[in-house]
Design an enzyme around this catalytic site. Structure first.
Site, PDB file in Angstrom:
ATOM      1  CB  SER A  82      -1.203   9.394   3.085  1.00 39.64           C
ATOM      2  OG  SER A  82      -0.032   9.715   3.172  1.00 39.64           O
ATOM      3  CG  ASP A  83       0.879   5.031   7.981  1.00 41.54           C
ATOM      4  OD1 ASP A  83       0.534   4.531   8.824  1.00 41.54           O
ATOM      5  OD2 ASP A  83       2.255   5.786   8.084  1.00 41.54           O
ATOM      6  CB  ALA A  84       5.139   6.066   5.470  1.00 43.36           C
ATOM      7  CG  PHE A  85       6.205   5.395   1.058  1.00 41.80           C
ATOM      8  CD1 PHE A  85       6.589   4.821   2.171  1.00 41.80           C
ATOM      9  CD2 PHE A  85       6.913   6.321   0.326  1.00 41.80           C
ATOM     10  CE1 PHE A  85       7.974   4.994   2.802  1.00 41.80           C
ATOM     11  CE2 PHE A  85       7.972   6.646   0.914  1.00 41.80           C
ATOM     12  CZ  PHE A  85       8.761   5.730   1.959  1.00 41.80           C
ATOM     13  N   GLY A  86       1.310   6.474   1.602  1.00 38.31           N
ATOM     14  CA  GLY A  86      -0.072   5.774   1.392  1.00 38.31           C
ATOM     15  C   GLY A  86      -0.652   5.885   0.143  1.00 38.31           C
TER      16      GLY A  86
END
Ligand code: GLC
Length: 631
Positions: A266-270
Site C-alpha cells: 500500500s502507500d503510506a498508512f494506506g
C-alpha cells in the site's frame, strides 16, 4: 516477460523453497511478512527490533543507515523464529547520492536509455548503501500541472510514459534479481493518481474505463511486461473505491488480466487510512477489505499486524489466503539471494559513489533533459569571452532547487549550482550574483523536517525589498544577465499542488525590472512542473527549461548556455497559459467544431486555449535544411 512467471506444470526450485518455508512458519510470522514497518526514529510505536525479534518483518522503510540495516538484519536472521531477511526499502526516485534530473526531466530527453542508465546508477548506489527496494518508478500520467507530483512522472502521454516506465524498471532491476547491484522496482501509484480532482494531491479520482484503459493504465502494463517486481497501490479513491482495497485494480486487472505475480504494497498508512476515508468501520474491516482485494503488504499502518490473526481466528480469512499474500514476498527474497547474502559491506558505498562515470552520466542526462523554449536572435550560445555577466535570482545558487524534489531521506544537497556552472565557464571576476527576494510556499510543506525545503528563516519585507534593489543594481552593472528562476524543491512533489502556475513571489516583477534595462537577458527555469510564463515567453529572448537537473545541473546548464552541449530536449507535457486551463493535453478526441478554426479561434473568449508551449516542443542550436524535397 515477467520475472516471476513459472511454467504451470513444473514448480521451480524457488517455489519449492518457499513452500517448505511456509510450511514451518507460524501464522504470526506469516503476518509479519505482510508488514512493512517504519524505521524512522520519529515514528511512534515499539522499537523495530522488538517486532522483528518476535515475528520477523516483511520489510522496513524510511531508514537510511547502512550500519543500522545490518544491525536489524542480524536480529531478523539470528533471533526471529524463521530467520527470514528483511527487505529494506526507500524512495530512491532520481538518484541516491549522485542525483539525476527528476523523472519529468529524464522524460524530456525522449531517450529511454537515458532513464535506464540513470536508474541503474541509482540502484548501484542505493544497493551499496544496503537498500534492496526502491519505491520507483512513479508512472502516473499527469495532465494537470497544478498537481505537484507531475514532477515524478513522465508527463501526459501514455506511449512516452510506457517507454519510460519500462526503461526505469530495467534500470533499477537489471535482468537478474540476484545481481547485487540492483534493487527491486515498484510501479506506483496504481492507478489514476495523476487525475486528482483540481490537481489537488490526494483528492478523489473519477475516470471512465476508457480513460483508464487508454491513458492511465498502459504505463503500468508496460512495467509488468518489463518484469517489475512490485506495485504500490495509490492513496486516493478511484471512482469511489480506494485503490488500496480496489479488487478490480489489484486482482482483476493487475493479476488476472496482466499476469502480474509479484507483490503489492500500500502507500503510506494506506490500509489504516481506509477508516479515515470512510471505507471501513475499523482496522479489522480495513485489513479484511485490503487483503481480500489482493493487497500483500501494509506500509507502516500496522493494521495487518493488529488484525489479520483475529480475522483468521474468526473465520473471515483462511490461512491459505494469508499464504497467497506471503508467497510472492518470500519468492522475491529468495530470488534476490537475500537468504544467502543478507548483509551489506559498510565500506562499499563510498567506493561506488566515487566512480567518475556516475557524475559524468548525471551531467549528460541533465544536458539531454533540458528544453530550449526560446532563442530570439540566436542570443544563445553565449561567448566564453564575456567579462561582465550578472547571475540573478533566488535559485541561481540553490543546491536544493538544483537537485530537486523527492530527495532521499537524510540526503544533504551537494549540487553544482547554475552560478557555479557559469563561473566555471568564464574568467575569474566575470560573474556577479544577487539572489533577489526569497520565494516560499504560502503553506509550509508538512515534511519540512526532511529538509524538503531550504529551512531559511522567512525574509522580512524590508530584507526582501533590499534584496530586490540589490538584484536590480547588480543587473544594471552587467553587460548581460542570466536570470535563474522557477520553484523551490518543496513547491513540486508530494503535498505540493498549487492553484496557479505563475512564477512564485516577486520573480516576474524582478524579471520585468531587468528586462526594462534593455540589455540581453537569458532566463533559466528550475522547476518541477510546467509554468505559465506568458510574459517571459513574449519578452525574454532566450529561455531554457532546465527542470530540476540534479547534482551536475549547474554544469549542464552552463554547457548548454555556452554551446558545449546542444539542447535537444522536447516537452513531455504541454505548458498551459494559465493553471485554470488544466487539464490540458494534445491527444484529445476530435470534436464537431475543430478548435482554432477561422470562425472560433479559441474555446475561451478571454484567452487562447492553445498551450503556451505544446507537447513535444523544444528548439536546438542546429538548423535543418531539406533541399529539393520532391513529392
Ligand atoms: C509517500 C508517497 C509514496 C512513497 C511512500 C513511501 O507518501 O505517496 O510515493 O513511496 O509514501 O515514502
Amino acid at each position: 516477460m515477467n520475472t516471476m512467471k513459472t511454467t504451470d506444470t513444473a514448480v521451480s526450485p524457488t517455489h519449492m523453497k518457499v513452500d517448505a518455508l511456509l510450511a514451518k512458519m507460524s501464522l504470526e510470522e506469516k503476518i509479519g511478512q505482510l508488514a512493512q514497518i517504519s524505521g524512522a526514529e520519529f515514528m511512534p510505536g515499539p522499537p523495530a527490533e522488538e517486532t522483528v525479534r518476535k515475528m520477523g518483518a516483511g520489510s522496513m522503510l524510511w531508514l537510511n543507515n547502512t550500519q543500522r540495516f545490518n544491525e536489524l538484519q542480524k536480529v531478523a536472521i539470528e533471533e526471529s523464529p524463521s530467520g527470514i531477511p528483511i527487505l529494506f526499502a526507500l524512495d530512491v526516485i532520481h538518484g541516491y547520492r549522485t542525483i539525476f534530473p527528476v523523472p519529468l526531466a529524464l522524460a524530456s530527453s525522449w531517450d529511454p536509455n537515458v532513464a535506464e542508465q540513470a536508474q541503474a546508477i541509482a540502484a548501484k548506489e542505493a544497493r551499496a548503501a544496503g537498500i534492496h527496494w526502491t519505491f520507483g518508478p512513479m508512472i502516473d500520467i499527469a495532465r494537470d500541472a497544478r498537481w505537484g507530483r507531475i514532477v515524478e512522472g513522465a508527463g501526459e502521454d501514455p506511449y512516452l510514459g510506457s517507454a519510460m516506465a519500462a526503461a526505469q524498471v530495467r534500470g533499477f532491476q537489471g535482468d537478474d534479481l540476484a545481481d547485487p547491484e540492483h534493487v527491486l522496482a515498484c510501479a506506483k501509484h496504481f492507478a489514476g493518481y495523476g487525475a486528482a480532482d483540481g490537481g489537488r494531491d490526494y483528492d478523489p479520482v473519477f475516470l471512465s474505463e476508457a480513460q483508464l484503459r487508454n491513458v492511465y493504465l498502459p504505463p503500468f502494463q508496460a512495467a509488468v511486461d518489463a518484469g517489475v517486481a512490485t506495485f504500490m497501490s495509490a492513496y486516493m479513491d478511484l471512482n469511489n473505491v480506494p485503490a488500496t482495497s480496489n479488487r478490480w485494480l489489484l486482482r482483476d486487472v493487475l493479476r488476472e488480466e496482466w499476469g502480474f505475480d509479484g507483490f503489492i504494497v500500500s502507500d503510506a498508512f494506506g490500509v489504516g487510512n481506509l477508516v479515515i476515508q470512510g471505507h471501513a468501520r475499523d482496522g479489522q474491516e480495513a485489513a479484511l477489505r485490503a487483503l481480500k482485494a489482493g493487497l500483500n503488504m501494509d506500509m507502516a499502518s500496522s493494521t495487518y499486524l493488529g488484525n489479520l490473526a483475529n480475522l483468521v481466528q474468526d473465520g473471515s480469512l483462511t490461512v491459505d489466503e494469508i499464504d497467497e499474500m506471503v508467497r510472492p514476498i518470500l519468492t522475491l527474497k529468495f530470488q534476490m539471494g537475500l537468504f544467502e547474502n543478507p548483509y551489506v559491506d559498510e565500506t562499499l558505498l563510498d567506493q561506488v559513489v566515487a566512480r567518475p562515470e556516475h557524475r559524468q552520466a548525471a551531467r549528460l542526462a541533465a544536458q539531454r533533459s533540458m528544453v530550449l523554449l526560446r532563442n530570439e536572435g540566436n542570443l544563445l550560445p553565449l561567448a566564453k569571452t564575456l567579462t561582465n555577466v550578472a547571475v540573478i535570482g533566488p535559485l541561481a545558487d540553490s543546491m536544493q532547487a538544483t537537485e530537486g524534489s523527492w530527495m532521499v531521506f537524510g540526503h544533504q544537497p551537494a549540487a553544482v549550482t547554475v552560478l557555479q556552472g557559469v563561473r566555471a565557464k568564464l574568467a575569474d571576476g566575470a560573474v556577479s550574483y544577487a539572489p533577489g527576494p526569497d520565494i516560499n510556499r504560502d503553506f509550509p510543506h508538512p515534511f519540512g523536517e526532511f529538509n524538503l525545503s531550504e529551512r531559511k528563516p522567512l525574509q522580512s519585507p524590508e530584507d526582501a525589498e533590499a534584496a530586490f534593489h540589490m538584484a536590480v543594481a547588480t543587473a544594471q552593472a552587467a553587460d548581460l544577465v542570466i536570470m535563474v528562476m522557477g520553484e523551490n524543491a518543496d513547491m513540486a512533489g508530494e503535498f505540493a499542488s498549487r492553484g496557479s502556475l505563475n512564477l512564485p513571489g516577486r520573480q516576474e516583477e524582478l524579471l520585468k525590472a531587468v528586462h526594462a534595462m534593455g540589455k540581453p537577458v537569458v532566463l533559466v527555469l528550475l522547476n518541477g512542473r510546467p509554468l505559465s510564463i506568458s510574459w517571459a515567453a513574449a519578452n525574454i529572448p532566450a529561455i531554457l527549461e532546465a527542470w530540476e537537473p540534479g547534482s551536475e545541473g549547474g554544469n549542464a546548464v552552463a554547457d548548454i548556455l555556452f554551446g558545449d552541449a546542444n539542447p535537444g530536449g522536447k516537452l513531455p507535457v504541454c505548458f498551459p497559459r494559465h493553471g485554470s486551463h488544466a487539464p490540458l493535453y494534445y491527444a484529445r478526441t476530435l470534436t464537431h467544431q475543430p478548435e482554432h478554426s477561422p470562425m472560433y479561434r479559441s474555446r475561451y473568449w478571454d484567452s487562447p486555449t492553445t498551450p503556451l508551449y505544446p507537447f513535444g516542443f523544444g528548439l536546438s542550436y542546429t538548423t535543418f535544411a531539406i533541399p529539393d524535397l520532391q513529392l
